[in-house]
Scaffold this motif. Structure first.
Motif, PDB file in Angstrom:
ATOM      1  N   LEU A  62       0.829  -1.234  -0.169  1.00  0.00           N
ATOM      2  CA  LEU A  62       0.044  -0.009   0.065  1.00  0.00           C
ATOM      3  C   LEU A  62       0.882   1.369   0.003  1.00  0.00           C
ATOM      4  CD1 LEU A  62      -2.735   1.376   0.190  1.00  0.00           C
ATOM      5  CD2 LEU A  62      -2.610   1.201   2.836  1.00  0.00           C
ATOM      6  N   VAL A  63       0.673   1.882  -1.071  1.00  0.00           N
ATOM      7  CA  VAL A  63       1.353   3.258  -1.117  1.00  0.00           C
ATOM      8  C   VAL A  63       0.538   4.400  -0.507  1.00  0.00           C
ATOM      9  CG1 VAL A  63       2.695   4.826  -2.701  1.00  0.00           C
ATOM     10  CG2 VAL A  63       2.668   2.622  -2.999  1.00  0.00           C
ATOM     11  N   TRP A  64       1.251   5.447   0.263  1.00  0.00           N
ATOM     12  CA  TRP A  64       0.453   6.691   0.562  1.00  0.00           C
ATOM     13  C   TRP A  64       1.734   7.789   0.749  1.00  0.00           C
ATOM     14  CZ3 TRP A  64       1.380   2.544   3.961  1.00  0.00           C
ATOM     15  CH2 TRP A  64       2.120   2.718   5.113  1.00  0.00           C
ATOM     16  N   GLY A  65       1.505   8.746  -0.298  1.00  0.00           N
ATOM     17  CA  GLY A  65       2.434   9.853  -0.393  1.00  0.00           C
ATOM     18  C   GLY A  65       3.722   9.201  -0.615  1.00  0.00           C
ATOM     19  N   GLU A  66       4.822   9.690   0.051  1.00  0.00           N
ATOM     20  CA  GLU A  66       6.007   9.161   0.054  1.00  0.00           C
ATOM     21  C   GLU A  66       6.503   7.692   0.597  1.00  0.00           C
ATOM     22  OE1 GLU A  66       8.446  12.217   1.375  1.00  0.00           O
ATOM     23  OE2 GLU A  66       8.123  13.772  -0.117  1.00  0.00           O
ATOM     24  N   ASP A  67       5.584   7.102   1.224  1.00  0.00           N
ATOM     25  CA  ASP A  67       5.738   5.732   1.894  1.00  0.00           C
ATOM     26  C   ASP A  67       5.132   4.774   1.394  1.00  0.00           C
ATOM     27  OD1 ASP A  67       7.367   6.974   3.831  1.00  0.00           O
ATOM     28  OD2 ASP A  67       5.640   7.710   5.005  1.00  0.00           O
ATOM     29  N   LYS A  68       5.592   3.497   1.861  1.00  0.00           N
ATOM     30  CA  LYS A  68       4.985   2.442   1.103  1.00  0.00           C
ATOM     31  C   LYS A  68       5.122   1.283   2.258  1.00  0.00           C
ATOM     32  CE  LYS A  68       6.016   0.542  -2.885  1.00  0.00           C
ATOM     33  NZ  LYS A  68       6.676  -0.350  -4.150  1.00  0.00           N
ATOM     34  N   GLY A  69       4.035   0.497   2.456  1.00  0.00           N
ATOM     35  CA  GLY A  69       3.878  -0.433   3.407  1.00  0.00           C
ATOM     36  C   GLY A  69       4.018  -1.775   2.710  1.00  0.00           C
ATOM     37  N   PHE A  70       4.967  -2.765   3.103  1.00  0.00           N
ATOM     38  CA  PHE A  70       5.070  -4.148   2.791  1.00  0.00           C
ATOM     39  C   PHE A  70       4.443  -5.103   3.747  1.00  0.00           C
ATOM     40  CE2 PHE A  70       6.987  -3.261  -1.396  1.00  0.00           C
ATOM     41  CZ  PHE A  70       6.809  -4.343  -2.062  1.00  0.00           C
ATOM     42  N   LEU A  71       3.284  -5.397   3.549  1.00  0.00           N
ATOM     43  CA  LEU A  71       2.946  -6.646   4.650  1.00  0.00           C
ATOM     44  C   LEU A  71       3.159  -8.061   4.056  1.00  0.00           C
ATOM     45  CD1 LEU A  71       1.265  -7.163   7.434  1.00  0.00           C
ATOM     46  CD2 LEU A  71      -0.700  -7.279   6.109  1.00  0.00           C
ATOM     47  N   TRP A  72       4.119  -8.517   4.863  1.00  0.00           N
ATOM     48  CA  TRP A  72       4.553  -9.847   4.514  1.00  0.00           C
ATOM     49  C   TRP A  72       4.110 -10.845   5.485  1.00  0.00           C
ATOM     50  CZ3 TRP A  72       6.306 -12.442   0.541  1.00  0.00           C
ATOM     51  CH2 TRP A  72       7.136 -11.720  -0.215  1.00  0.00           C
ATOM     52  N   SER A  73       3.319 -12.007   5.156  1.00  0.00           N
ATOM     53  CA  SER A  73       2.964 -13.117   6.314  1.00  0.00           C
ATOM     54  C   SER A  73       3.931 -14.310   5.993  1.00  0.00           C
ATOM     55  CB  SER A  73       1.586 -13.650   5.563  1.00  0.00           C
ATOM     56  OG  SER A  73       0.542 -12.393   5.522  1.00  0.00           O
ATOM     57  N   PHE A  74       4.110 -14.981   7.021  1.00  0.00           N
ATOM     58  CA  PHE A  74       5.192 -16.041   7.125  1.00  0.00           C
ATOM     59  C   PHE A  74       4.743 -17.340   7.329  1.00  0.00           C
ATOM     60  CE2 PHE A  74       7.699 -11.946   7.752  1.00  0.00           C
ATOM     61  CZ  PHE A  74       8.690 -12.217   6.691  1.00  0.00           C
ATOM     62  N   PRO A  75       4.988 -18.470   7.201  1.00  0.00           N
ATOM     63  CA  PRO A  75       4.714 -19.802   7.528  1.00  0.00           C
ATOM     64  C   PRO A  75       5.111 -19.900   8.785  1.00  0.00           C
ATOM     65  CG  PRO A  75       6.482 -19.981   6.010  1.00  0.00           C
ATOM     66  CD  PRO A  75       6.227 -18.520   6.128  1.00  0.00           C
ATOM     67  N   GLY A  76       4.670 -20.837   9.611  1.00  0.00           N
ATOM     68  CA  GLY A  76       4.633 -21.208  10.869  1.00  0.00           C
ATOM     69  C   GLY A  76       6.293 -21.895  10.999  1.00  0.00           C
ATOM     70  N   PHE A  77       6.657 -22.784   9.911  1.00  0.00           N
ATOM     71  CA  PHE A  77       7.781 -23.404  10.179  1.00  0.00           C
ATOM     72  C   PHE A  77       9.085 -22.473   9.989  1.00  0.00           C
ATOM     73  CE2 PHE A  77       6.565 -23.841   5.423  1.00  0.00           C
ATOM     74  CZ  PHE A  77       7.698 -23.464   5.061  1.00  0.00           C
ATOM     75  N   LEU A  78       8.945 -21.308   9.725  1.00  0.00           N
ATOM     76  CA  LEU A  78      10.088 -20.334   9.479  1.00  0.00           C
ATOM     77  C   LEU A  78      10.230 -19.462  11.077  1.00  0.00           C
ATOM     78  CD1 LEU A  78      10.229 -18.645   5.961  1.00  0.00           C
ATOM     79  CD2 LEU A  78      11.534 -20.429   7.141  1.00  0.00           C
ATOM     80  N   GLN A  79       9.154 -19.709  11.775  1.00  0.00           N
ATOM     81  CA  GLN A  79       9.277 -19.076  13.227  1.00  0.00           C
ATOM     82  C   GLN A  79      10.596 -19.411  13.864  1.00  0.00           C
ATOM     83  OE1 GLN A  79       7.188 -16.703  14.193  1.00  0.00           O
ATOM     84  NE2 GLN A  79       6.541 -16.861  11.995  1.00  0.00           N
ATOM     85  N   GLY A  80      11.133 -18.363  14.625  1.00  0.00           N
ATOM     86  CA  GLY A  80      12.415 -18.953  15.219  1.00  0.00           C
ATOM     87  C   GLY A  80      13.775 -19.129  14.327  1.00  0.00           C
TER      88      GLY A  80
END
Length: 240
Positions: A62-80
């Motif tokens: 999502l872009v707003w003005g001069e900034d952008k937000g990247f929302l990443w979702s990660f699988p449970g097996f990568l936790q830790g």
């Protein structure tokens, strides 16, 4: 379903990163490392002209003005686990269904590589979900490729990405090399490859070991013997 405690926010600015939950830092100009992933979702806030790529299940931007937000979702097996993300100004172009290329120009040699990894895209979708994407990053050093992030600075981009991913779970270099070759060879069905990978990361019971030039994989569903013979391979599968 994860609650809000499973979300983190990381602000990236002037080669500095500040996260609320995760320990993160830059280890190169465009490489960000999460030392021990501790959230299922991370909102990265960057400049509107930037992209950030991680080995996750899916992403939204999502872009707003001069900034952008990247929302990443990660699988449970990568936790830790220790994972790498790429922070870049490179243009992100969709190549096909779930494959992106990060660079303005792509050589004919690289295009040939892209055409040959469609089966690997199917494996990633089966492992992470139908919205999972692959990212082909020509300027990326091979040691930072992992799972969904491929580098073209090697003759075997799939092999390096798979090896780096397997190192999260296996310390034996010989087993890693043989498994990575087996998984990326394209000689097995997607179902067999997914069974192997899920077994390694703990979804199912699995035993992997080597003896001489052979690799043995024992699962609840099948036993597999793999032997590399010069430029050829011998694979024997026994269903239970």
């Amino acid at each position: 379903m994860h609650d809000l405690a499973d979300y983190d926010i990381c602000i990236l600015k002037n080669n500095m990163v500040n996260c609320e939950l995760n320990e993160a830092k830059y280890i190169a100009d465009y490489i960000l490392v999460l030392e021990k992933l501790s959230s299922y979702n991370i909102l990265f806030v960057v400049r509107a002209t930037d992209n950030i790529i991680c080995p996750g299940e899916n992403f939204q931007e999502l872009v707003w003005g001069e900034d952008k937000g990247f929302l990443w979702s990660f699988p449970g097996f990568l936790q830790g686990k220790k994972i790498y993300c790429v922070h870049t100004e490179a243009y992100m172009r969709k190549f096909n269904d779930n494959l992106y290329v990060l660079e303005n120009n792509t050589s004919s040699k690289e295009l040939k590589v892209l055409q040959n990894i469609s089966y690997y895209s199917s494996i990633i979708k089966s492992l992470l979900g139908r919205n999972a994407c692959l990212f082909f990053i020509p300027f990326l050093k091979p040691q930072y490729s992992m799972l969904t992030i491929l580098s073209s600075r090697t003759g075997k981009p799939l092999l390096y990405a798979t090896q780096n991913f397997l190192r999260l779970y296996i310390s034996d270099t010989d087993i890693i090399q043989k498994l990575a070759d087996l998984i990326t060879s394209g000689l097995l069905s997607h179902h067999t490859i997914i069974s192997i990978i899920k077994g390694i990361i703990g979804y199912n019971k699995i035993n992997v070991f080597t003896s001489g030039n052979e690799l043995f994989i024992e699962t609840e569903r099948f036993d597999l013997t793999y032997k590399k013979l010069g430029k050829g391979r011998e694979i024997i599968i026994h269903d239970h």
